[in-house]
Design a protein around this motif. Structure first.
Motif, PDB file in Angstrom:
ATOM      1  N   SER A 109      94.160 -23.569-132.622  1.00 61.97           N
ATOM      2  CA  SER A 109      92.987 -23.005-133.328  1.00 61.97           C
ATOM      3  C   SER A 109      92.169 -24.075-133.699  1.00 61.97           C
ATOM      4  N   PRO A 110      91.003 -24.604-132.940  1.00 64.71           N
ATOM      5  CA  PRO A 110      90.161 -25.476-133.023  1.00 64.71           C
ATOM      6  C   PRO A 110      89.263 -25.567-134.298  1.00 64.71           C
ATOM      7  N   GLU A 111      89.104 -24.373-135.087  1.00 67.21           N
ATOM      8  CA  GLU A 111      88.542 -24.548-136.162  1.00 67.21           C
ATOM      9  C   GLU A 111      89.263 -24.311-137.566  1.00 67.21           C
ATOM     10  N   ALA A 112      90.671 -24.497-137.225  1.00 68.04           N
ATOM     11  CA  ALA A 112      91.580 -24.445-138.186  1.00 68.04           C
ATOM     12  C   ALA A 112      91.391 -25.248-139.228  1.00 68.04           C
ATOM     13  N   PHE A 113      91.571 -25.202-140.565  1.00 74.29           N
ATOM     14  CA  PHE A 113      91.879 -26.288-141.815  1.00 74.29           C
ATOM     15  C   PHE A 113      92.925 -26.849-141.594  1.00 74.29           C
ATOM     16  N   VAL A 114      93.239 -28.149-141.773  1.00 71.41           N
ATOM     17  CA  VAL A 114      94.445 -28.835-141.510  1.00 71.41           C
ATOM     18  C   VAL A 114      94.657 -29.897-142.816  1.00 71.41           C
TER      19      VAL A 114
ATOM     20  N   TYR B 269      96.576 -24.970-141.378  1.00 70.66           N
ATOM     21  CA  TYR B 269      98.011 -25.527-141.043  1.00 70.66           C
ATOM     22  C   TYR B 269      98.257 -26.626-141.843  1.00 70.66           C
ATOM     23  N   VAL B 270      99.377 -26.477-142.336  1.00 75.41           N
ATOM     24  CA  VAL B 270      99.967 -27.187-143.309  1.00 75.41           C
ATOM     25  C   VAL B 270     101.052 -28.284-142.849  1.00 75.41           C
ATOM     26  N   ILE B 271     101.056 -29.527-142.543  1.00 69.64           N
ATOM     27  CA  ILE B 271     102.198 -30.154-142.284  1.00 69.64           C
ATOM     28  C   ILE B 271     102.820 -31.076-143.444  1.00 69.64           C
ATOM     29  N   ASN B 272     103.936 -31.013-143.627  1.00 65.49           N
ATOM     30  CA  ASN B 272     104.697 -31.567-144.592  1.00 65.49           C
ATOM     31  C   ASN B 272     105.166 -32.829-144.197  1.00 65.49           C
TER      32      ASN B 272
END
Ligand code: SF4
Length: 453
Positions: free
Chosen positions: A71-76, A45-48
């Motif tokens: 998605s608890p294991e997602a890369f943020v 997940y990418v937050i701009n």
């Protein structure tokens, strides 16, 4: 077995951020990722982020929590202006794995080999002076219009603003490359391009290899007016002191530039404008509006204004209110002043109480509704071209005229992303503009004849 990794993006803030998110997402697609909606499960997940909004940190925390709920294991990953300004604060947000500053955000793909969750976030930030290069970007998410980045950064020093701290000095793309990107956007079927930057009117700075006369904004729009396939170019925002007579007259006579100007004012009090360190006073602003009205009486004029700037007295505010009330403009974007760290205004005396700021904000929003209504009423009975967008939620479709009047009509398949000449007939209950439906009849007939060959 090669599993396609999924990436999802969420953008806060301005058109420039949307253009850059789109560019970054294309590099991930080029690297084999599938881009999914932010509400969907994803590996990354990418937050701009944005540095202008008062609650940037709270907003960011909430968005990270929402992503990890799916998605608890997602890369943020956090990028953008707030990530550049406050990398440590952002890296402390639970669940964040990577923070990239202004010079690294476009190289995101290089940081995604190992997507395992981290116990603490890695931060790759920079001194903003080192992010002095230009990276092209344009948005492709909306099928009707595209935000095309042509300029970045700012050399001005307005006392309330953090943007130069987050984005660095003013720099531009080349005219050739902007024209190339606009042509690429035309090939994708998009018909409207919104020129985007931080200080757009400052386009050209440093482009001429340091030769004395830099190229300027007028040089760019002259070239863009010849780009086949783009029906409309819209100037997203331009500083009043950079909105020259030449630019106004060029737009009025151009083939593709629409009669819509968004011009930051910030205050209608010369005393406050001086403390804000703006590069004009109300006399120049009044003159710009008058010149636009002389050559394009039907033009749409939007105005940015800040309420509650430190030291703004009741009298200063009423001066702003009365100034805007008399000015022949179309709508306001009203911002409540909020202290931003490392800005001169944040430590100025006479900070205005928040409830007073909110009261002033409300008064100007009411004025904006009145102005927009008056502007729409002046357009009734005229015929303008409308670029229809995709189906709205309730079986209606909307579109904007060239002079930014929002129209509403019953949904008709086949008219999305179509430019249609329509007569503006009345104002609907929700404040949008109705049109003469007969315009569609003749076009439908022509489309059917064309389909039948
Ligand atoms: S012109 Fe002023 S308000 Fe606009 S980005 Fe530059 S410093 Fe900020």
């Amino acid at each position: 077995m090669n599993i396609t990794r999924k990436a999802a993006f969420h953008t806060l803030g301005c058109k420039l951020n949307y253009a850059e998110t789109s560019a970054i997402s294309r590099t991930l697609e080029g690297g084999g990722f599938t881009v999914v909606d932010f509400s969907q499960p994803a590996d990354v997940y990418v937050i701009n982020t944005c540095s202008v909004t008062a609650n940037a940190d709270k907003e960011c925390k909430l968005i990270v929590r929402n992503a990890l709920a799916v998605s608890p294991e997602a890369f943020v990953v956090i990028v953008g202006c707030y990530a550049q300004l406050k990398p440590e604060a952002i890296s402390a947000i639970p669940g964040v794995d990577l923070v990239l500053g202004a010079s690294e955000k476009f190289k995101l793909l290089n940081y995604l080999d190992d997507l395992s969750k981290k116990t603490s976030a890695s931060v790759f930030s920079c001194e903003i002076e080192t992010a002095n290069f230009f990276v092209e970007a344009w948005s492709a998410g909306d099928r009707t219009r595209s935000f095309l980045k042509v300029q970045d950064g700012c050399d001005y020093t307005c006392t309330f603003c953090t943007i130069p701290l987050a984005r660095g000095n003013s720099r531009s793309d080349t005219v050739e490359n902007v024209v190339k990107n606009a042509s690429a956007i035309a090939l994708s079927g998009i018909k409207e391009v919104v020129l985007t930057g931080v200080n757009l009117g400052d386009f050209g700075k440093g482009l001429n290899g340091g030769k004395k006369k830099d190229l300027t904004f007028i040089d760019l729009i002259r070239e863009l007016d010849e780009v086949e396939g783009i029906e409309r170019f819209r100037i997203s925002s331009i500083e009043p002191n950079l909105l020259t007579d030449e630019v106004i007259e060029f737009v009025s006579a151009s083939k593709r530039f629409v009669p819509h100007f968004h011009i930051p004012l910030q205050s209608g009090s010369d005393r406050i404008l001086k403390i804000m360190r703006r590069r004009y006073l109300t006399a120049l602003y009044t003159d710009r509006i008058a010149h636009i009205r002389r050559v394009m009486p039907h033009a749409c004029i939007g105005v940015d204004v800040i309420v509650g700037f430190p030291g703004e007295t009741e009298a200063d505010f009423l001066e702003t209110y009365n100034y805007l009330n008399t000015l022949d403009i179309s709508y306001l974007h009203v911002f409540t002043y909020s202290q931003r760290d490392n800005t001169p205004a944040s430590v100025m005396p006479d900070q205005v109480p928040m409830n007073e700021r909110k009261k002033r904000n409300k008064m100007l929003r009411i004025l904006s509704v009145k102005k927009l209504r008056q502007f729409y009423e002046h357009q009734l009975g005229t015929t303008r071209n409308v670029l229809f967008e995709h189906q709205g939620p309730t079986g209606v479709m909307h579109g904007f005229t060239d002079n930014y009047v929002k129209v509403t009509t019953a949904y008709r398949p086949g008219f999305q992303n179509e430019l249609v000449e329509v007569k503006l007939t009345g104002i609907s209950a929700d404040g949008l503009v109705n049109i003469d439906e007969r315009a569609f009849l003749s076009i439908s007939r022509r489309m059917q004849e064309k389909a039948l060959g």
